[in-house]
Each structure stands twice: as structure tokens, then as C-alpha cells.
Design a protein around this motif. Structure first.
Motif, PDB file in Angstrom:
ATOM      1  N   GLN A 147     -55.500   9.565-100.337  1.00  0.00           N
ATOM      2  CA  GLN A 147     -54.803   8.986-101.478  1.00  0.00           C
ATOM      3  C   GLN A 147     -53.294   8.931-101.259  1.00  0.00           C
ATOM      4  O   GLN A 147     -52.622   8.085-101.854  1.00  0.00           O
ATOM      5  CB  GLN A 147     -55.159   9.762-102.752  1.00  0.00           C
ATOM      6  N   ARG A 148     -52.764   9.788-100.389  1.00  0.00           N
ATOM      7  CA  ARG A 148     -51.343   9.696-100.038  1.00  0.00           C
ATOM      8  C   ARG A 148     -51.080   8.559 -99.063  1.00  0.00           C
ATOM      9  O   ARG A 148     -50.080   7.843 -99.178  1.00  0.00           O
ATOM     10  CB  ARG A 148     -50.868  11.028 -99.423  1.00  0.00           C
ATOM     11  N   TRP A 149     -51.971   8.386 -98.083  1.00  0.00           N
ATOM     12  CA  TRP A 149     -51.742   7.425 -97.009  1.00  0.00           C
ATOM     13  C   TRP A 149     -52.259   6.016 -97.296  1.00  0.00           C
ATOM     14  O   TRP A 149     -51.692   5.037 -96.810  1.00  0.00           O
ATOM     15  CB  TRP A 149     -52.415   7.936 -95.719  1.00  0.00           C
ATOM     16  N   GLU A 150     -53.315   5.926 -98.053  1.00  0.00           N
ATOM     17  CA  GLU A 150     -54.000   4.642 -98.160  1.00  0.00           C
ATOM     18  C   GLU A 150     -53.177   3.540 -98.825  1.00  0.00           C
ATOM     19  O   GLU A 150     -53.320   2.360 -98.454  1.00  0.00           O
ATOM     20  CB  GLU A 150     -55.340   4.837 -98.885  1.00  0.00           C
ATOM     21  N   PRO A 151     -52.294   3.828 -99.779  1.00  0.00           N
ATOM     22  CA  PRO A 151     -51.460   2.744-100.319  1.00  0.00           C
ATOM     23  C   PRO A 151     -50.585   2.067 -99.267  1.00  0.00           C
ATOM     24  O   PRO A 151     -50.126   0.946 -99.470  1.00  0.00           O
ATOM     25  CB  PRO A 151     -50.605   3.469-101.370  1.00  0.00           C
ATOM     26  N   VAL A 152     -50.381   2.728 -98.130  1.00  0.00           N
ATOM     27  CA  VAL A 152     -49.595   2.147 -97.045  1.00  0.00           C
ATOM     28  C   VAL A 152     -50.501   1.539 -95.978  1.00  0.00           C
ATOM     29  O   VAL A 152     -50.271   0.408 -95.524  1.00  0.00           O
ATOM     30  CB  VAL A 152     -48.679   3.212 -96.406  1.00  0.00           C
ATOM     31  N   LEU A 153     -51.551   2.260 -95.565  1.00  0.00           N
ATOM     32  CA  LEU A 153     -52.355   1.836 -94.422  1.00  0.00           C
ATOM     33  C   LEU A 153     -53.417   0.797 -94.745  1.00  0.00           C
ATOM     34  O   LEU A 153     -53.761  -0.032 -93.912  1.00  0.00           O
ATOM     35  CB  LEU A 153     -53.030   3.052 -93.766  1.00  0.00           C
ATOM     36  N   HIS A 154     -54.037   0.869 -95.918  1.00  0.00           N
ATOM     37  CA  HIS A 154     -55.120  -0.052 -96.290  1.00  0.00           C
ATOM     38  C   HIS A 154     -56.226  -0.084 -95.232  1.00  0.00           C
ATOM     39  O   HIS A 154     -56.688  -1.157 -94.811  1.00  0.00           O
ATOM     40  CB  HIS A 154     -54.572  -1.468 -96.516  1.00  0.00           C
ATOM     41  N   ALA A 155     -56.657   1.103 -94.825  1.00  0.00           N
ATOM     42  CA  ALA A 155     -57.695   1.207 -93.802  1.00  0.00           C
ATOM     43  C   ALA A 155     -59.097   1.176 -94.384  1.00  0.00           C
ATOM     44  O   ALA A 155     -60.057   0.903 -93.660  1.00  0.00           O
ATOM     45  CB  ALA A 155     -57.511   2.501 -93.000  1.00  0.00           C
ATOM     46  N   LEU A 156     -59.238   1.462 -95.687  1.00  0.00           N
ATOM     47  CA  LEU A 156     -60.551   1.695 -96.271  1.00  0.00           C
ATOM     48  C   LEU A 156     -60.948   0.625 -97.271  1.00  0.00           C
ATOM     49  O   LEU A 156     -60.114  -0.008 -97.916  1.00  0.00           O
ATOM     50  CB  LEU A 156     -60.584   3.059 -96.973  1.00  0.00           C
ATOM     51  N   TRP A 157     -62.242   0.491 -97.413  1.00  0.00           N
ATOM     52  CA  TRP A 157     -62.844  -0.331 -98.456  1.00  0.00           C
ATOM     53  C   TRP A 157     -64.004   0.471 -99.042  1.00  0.00           C
ATOM     54  O   TRP A 157     -64.659   1.245 -98.334  1.00  0.00           O
ATOM     55  CB  TRP A 157     -63.349  -1.667 -97.881  1.00  0.00           C
ATOM     56  N   ALA A 158     -64.252   0.295-100.340  1.00  0.00           N
ATOM     57  CA  ALA A 158     -65.339   1.003-101.040  1.00  0.00           C
ATOM     58  C   ALA A 158     -65.150   2.516-100.957  1.00  0.00           C
ATOM     59  O   ALA A 158     -66.098   3.270-100.710  1.00  0.00           O
ATOM     60  CB  ALA A 158     -66.703   0.595-100.483  1.00  0.00           C
ATOM     61  N   ALA A 199     -56.951   2.745 -87.668  1.00  0.00           N
ATOM     62  CA  ALA A 199     -55.915   3.316 -88.528  1.00  0.00           C
ATOM     63  C   ALA A 199     -56.391   4.616 -89.161  1.00  0.00           C
ATOM     64  O   ALA A 199     -55.636   5.595 -89.240  1.00  0.00           O
ATOM     65  CB  ALA A 199     -55.525   2.307 -89.600  1.00  0.00           C
ATOM     66  N   ALA A 200     -57.643   4.649 -89.617  1.00  0.00           N
ATOM     67  CA  ALA A 200     -58.185   5.854 -90.253  1.00  0.00           C
ATOM     68  C   ALA A 200     -58.261   7.008 -89.261  1.00  0.00           C
ATOM     69  O   ALA A 200     -57.907   8.151 -89.582  1.00  0.00           O
ATOM     70  CB  ALA A 200     -59.563   5.556 -90.834  1.00  0.00           C
ATOM     71  N   ALA A 201     -58.726   6.728 -88.055  1.00  0.00           N
ATOM     72  CA  ALA A 201     -58.802   7.777 -87.040  1.00  0.00           C
ATOM     73  C   ALA A 201     -57.411   8.286 -86.694  1.00  0.00           C
ATOM     74  O   ALA A 201     -57.177   9.496 -86.590  1.00  0.00           O
ATOM     75  CB  ALA A 201     -59.510   7.260 -85.793  1.00  0.00           C
ATOM     76  N   GLY A 202     -56.458   7.364 -86.520  1.00  0.00           N
ATOM     77  CA  GLY A 202     -55.108   7.753 -86.161  1.00  0.00           C
ATOM     78  C   GLY A 202     -54.413   8.538 -87.250  1.00  0.00           C
ATOM     79  O   GLY A 202     -53.593   9.417 -86.965  1.00  0.00           O
ATOM     80  N   ALA A 203     -54.730   8.253 -88.498  1.00  0.00           N
ATOM     81  CA  ALA A 203     -54.081   8.917 -89.629  1.00  0.00           C
ATOM     82  C   ALA A 203     -54.775  10.208 -90.037  1.00  0.00           C
ATOM     83  O   ALA A 203     -54.319  10.881 -90.959  1.00  0.00           O
ATOM     84  CB  ALA A 203     -54.034   7.966 -90.824  1.00  0.00           C
TER      85      ALA A 203
END
Length: 462
Positions: free
Chosen positions: A35-46, A160-164
Motif C-alpha cells: 500500500q506504500r509502494w503501489e500508488p507509484v509502481l502500479h505493479a498489481l491488479w485485483a 516491478a513487484a519482485a524488485g520492490a
């Protein structure tokens, strides 16, 4: 102390078994991190935190009852083109009519059966036909090392998800470099298995699913689960109970081919060449024999694959009603437009380049235990671009080192190698003989022992 979301699969399972850590604690820490990173990375869906916690509570109960499975409570993500029951499969494009998938595709089924906690699906570009996080359906995915740069693709969100540090386990797919390229650009491990080693549905020539992780050990543990049989893949290999946890290969006597010039495509950046040459010297110092490999693929092969894939996507595009055609990413529409001009002879010639790639790659690798090379010719490109050149006319010029091994069905892994002077990760590709997936992992384990580990990505900048 290592943050819970950054623990490896082995560390998580060991602590779960000892009762010193709960899958629920890990899930909550991971949710907070995302929730901290996702507003920047947009790696996830659902991404549904309450569903993640519900899975974690079920995993915790199984550990307490003494019936935990191979990956019980370990977080994972799955690329969104791998069906999971009840969720639509957008294929990265706004042109898709969303309908719930009736069943889990094989990789998703195996991970669920092993008890992994599905954090979310990961994002991809339209039809997976870009090495980019650009999509007409998903928000633009960005690279955790520098959000102004691209994570690559088509397994963009997975890289992106793996890297973050969105947990230890991520599944991507690869038909021309779509696991290895984002793995290199995001500073993680990405294994493209031999064709058919990991059952997938629907199968397609060159298409594989494979792990994207922070360590080779995590990739190997994933392969032990993903490689279990599934009759739905008509192209799958006969199941073998392989020793996925085999130790690192002894460097002494290891025969390595060093491939620095693909024969076509973009010129390789000097820093990438230097990093791969330095890796070769480290293998040599440990006892390996390294020999240069001359270019063995050609512009004709690359252009042929480009024409074939343009026609394939053009046919998919033409099947859409006009209003949905307009929802496809404009870059993709431009790239596939040439498909309307191709004749049967052009398409057949393009298709025949699969065989040309296969023959050339298998022959070039034959004298060696493994071949090493750059993964990508460039180390970074802007987040908003559709690929390293951002030009539909040269859409394939960055995959010259990766696509041959999709066509040859050989296992190939991207492992972190070095950092550029601009602070971007550089990947090293290790390629093995057809079906020698374990051998590739063993050499990758050796490389982890020989190389200097990459620093973590810089703190999130908002």
C-alpha cells in the motif's frame, strides 16, 4: 532485521514450522508495504487485502494442525494472463471483454495446491506484445529502482513487484524475453524454463511460464511446484522428478561460451558488455573454461519473427468490432498494421525463422555446458515508452539475446550481474541445453556465490 515481506521462501517456511512467525503477520506486513509502494509502481491488479488475509489465516490454521503444504503461507503473485478462477483475464488491453475465468490455469492451480497465498495478479501490456509496463487497461507500471524508468515487459508488474519486495514468489510468462528482460531491468532472477517444463494453458510455440524471484533458491523452490504435470498443456514435457534443490555447480571444468554479439539488434551498451566480460573473468578465476562465441543469429531471423507476430496480432485485432479496436494501445495498432500488407509467403517465411533460430541456438550452445550473454542491450529507458526504442519499426531490436532460446526451447535465466553508473541493474543471461533446467539453476547458484550482491532499491520517492 530483514522486513517480513523481504524474507525468502526458505526463511518463511523455517519460521512458520518453528512457530516463530505466522503467515498472518507476513501478510499484514506485505499489505502495508504494497500500500506504500503501489500508488507509484502500479505493479498489481485485483489486489484485495481482505482476501489475502483470509488466505493467510487458512494457512496459519494448516500449520497449527500439522498439515502444511510445500509453500503454505508463502506470498506469491501471478501474471494476469495466467487465468485464476473467478477473475477476468484482461490480457493487458482495454479491448478485452471482461468475464470471470472458469478455472485456474496450470501455474495458478499448482501454487494454490501448494498453499501459496495469492497476493494479486500482476500487470502487463496489451496482449503481452511489448517489453514495457505500458498498457491500455492497467495503469503505467514503473521500475522500483527509479520510477521514472520502465520495468520492462511483458511481465512488467511481476518484475516491478519482485524488485520492490512484494513477497518472494512471482510468476511471469515469456515468449521472446518477457521474463528475463524485466528481471534484468528490475534487478531480480527470472527463469525461462525449457518449453513444456512448466505446464501452461493455452500453450503456444515458444511460450512458457516461469519464476521471477530475488534469489535462485526461491526460483528453484517455485519450479518444484510449477513443474508438476497438467494434461491441459498439449505441449508439455513428460513429468520428471528433478532435483530442483541441487547445489551450485563446481566451476572447475565448467565449459562456458561467451556470446557478446547477437548478430543483429541494438548495439550493446559498453557498461553492459563490461559487466558480462567481468562475469566471465570471475567464472574463469573460479576454474571455468570460457571461450568466445561468434554471432549466430541474423537480422533475417529477427525480421521474420517480427512479421509472424505482427500477423498473429493483426488477426486478433481484425476479429474485434471497430469500437473495441480503438481501445487497443495506439502503439500496438501501428505495429500490427503491417500485418494487413503481408502475404502467405511472408507469413510462412516468418514462421520458418522459428526453426532457423532453433537450429542456430542449439548448434552454438552444443560445445559448452552453458552460454552466457547480456540479457538486454540497454540498461534503462523512460517509463512512458513502449520499448527501448519506442519505435514500432524497431520493436524487436532489443530481444536479440533472448528470443533465440524461446524458439530453441532451451532454459535461460537472467541473474543480477552489476549496476550501471546511473544506478540501473544489469542482468547476466545463462543458457543451458534443451531440458537441462536444473543445470542452468546450478550454474546460476554458482554465479550468486561469485558475484557481488546488488544493493537494495533506493527508498521510495513520492
Amino acid at each position: 532485521m530483514t522486513a517480513l515481506h523481504a524474507l525468502s521462501t526458505h526463511e518463511l517456511l523455517t519460521r512458520y514450522e518453528a512457530g516463530s512467525l505466522s503467515p498472518v503477520e507476513v501478510a499484514q506486513d506485505l499489505i502495508d508495504h504494497v500500500q506504500r509502494w503501489e500508488p507509484v509502481l502500479h505493479a498489481l491488479w485485483a489486489f484485495e487485502p481482505e482476501q489475502v488475509l483470509a488466505q493467510a489465516r487458512a494457512a496459519e490454521a494448516r500449520w497449527r494442525a500439522g498439515n502444511a503444504r510445500a509453500l503454505e503461507g508463502v506470498p506469491c503473485t501471478i501474471k494476469e494472463n495466467i487465468a485464476t478462477a473467478g477473475l477476468p483475464v484482461p490480457l493487458g488491453t482495454a479491448a478485452t471483454v471482461l468475464a470471470p475465468a472458469p478455472a485456474d490455469a496450470p501455474p495458478a492451480a499448482r501454487l494454490k495446491e501448494a498453499g501459496a497465498v495469492l497476493l494479486a495478479k500482476t500487470t502487463m501490456p496489451d496482449w503481452g506484445m511489448l517489453s514495457s509496463g505500458l498498457s491500455s487497461f492497467h495503469a503505467l507500471a514503473r521500475n522500483p529502482w527509479d520510477p521514472a524508468t520502465n520495468p520492462g515487459g511483458s511481465s512488467a508488474g511481476a518484475g516491478a513487484a519482485a524488485g520492490a519486495g512484494y513477497g518472494p514468489l512471482h510468476v511471469g510468462t515469456d515468449i521472446g524475453g518477457s521474463i528475463r528482460l524485466p528481471a534484468a531491468w528490475c534487478g531480480v532472477v527470472g527463469l525461462k524454463p525449457s518449453l513444456g517444463r512448466v505446464p501452461i494453458h493455452p500453450p503456444y510455440a515458444g511460450r512458457v511460464a516461469g519464476p521471477m524471484t530475488r534469489t535462485v533458491d526461491d526460483a528453484a523452490r517455485m519450479m518444484a511446484v510449477l513443474s508438476q504435470p497438467d494434461v491441459r498443456d498439449s505441449m508439455s514435457l513428460p513429468f520428471q522428478a528433478l532435483d530442483w534443490m541441487a547445489p551450485a555447480r563446481d566451476a572447475r571444468g565448467l565449459r562456458i561460451g561467451l556470446w557478446l554479439d547477437a548478430g543483429w539488434g541494438l548495439p550493446v551498451e559498453p557498461e553492459i558488455l563490461a559487466a558480462v566480460q567481468a562475469a566471465a573473468r570471475r567464472f574463469e578465476a573460479a576454474g571455468a573454461v570460457v571461450e568466445p562465441v561468434a554471432p549466430f543469429t541474423t537480422r533475417t531471423m529477427g525480421d521474420g519473427m517480427d512479421a509472424f507476430w505482427r500477423m498473429r496480432s493483426w488477426l486478433d485485432f481484425q476479429a474485434l468490432p471497430p469500437e473495441r479496436q480503438q481501445q487497443v494501445l495506439p502503439y500496438i495498432r501501428t505495429w500490427i498494421a503491417k500485418g494487413a500488407e503481408l502475404g502467405a509467403a511472408d507469413v510462412f517465411h516468418g514462421y520458418s525463422q522459428m526453426g532457423a533460430f532453433r537450429d542456430a541456438a542449439v548448434a552454438a550452445t552444443a560445445p559448452y555446458d552453458v552460454l552466457i550473454s547480456p540479457v538486454a542491450p540497454v540498461s534503462r529507458f523512460p517509463a512512458e515508452w513502449a520499448g527501448p526504442t519506442n519505435d514500432p519499426a524497431t520493436a524487436m531490436d532489443h530481444i536479440a539475446f533472448t528470443v533465440p532460446f524461446n524458439m530453441s526451447e532451451q532454459p535461460a535465466i537472467s541473474v543480477p550481474c552489476a549496476m550501471s553508473s546511473a544506478g540501473a541493474p544489469i542482468g547476466l543471461q545463462i543458457v543451458g541445453h534443451r531440458h537441462d533446467d536444473v543445470g542452468v539453476l546450478r550454474v546460476a547458484r554458482l554465479w550468486e556465490q561469485l558475484c557481488d550482491p546488488l544493493p537494495p532499491p533506493p527508498p521510495l520517492r513520492t
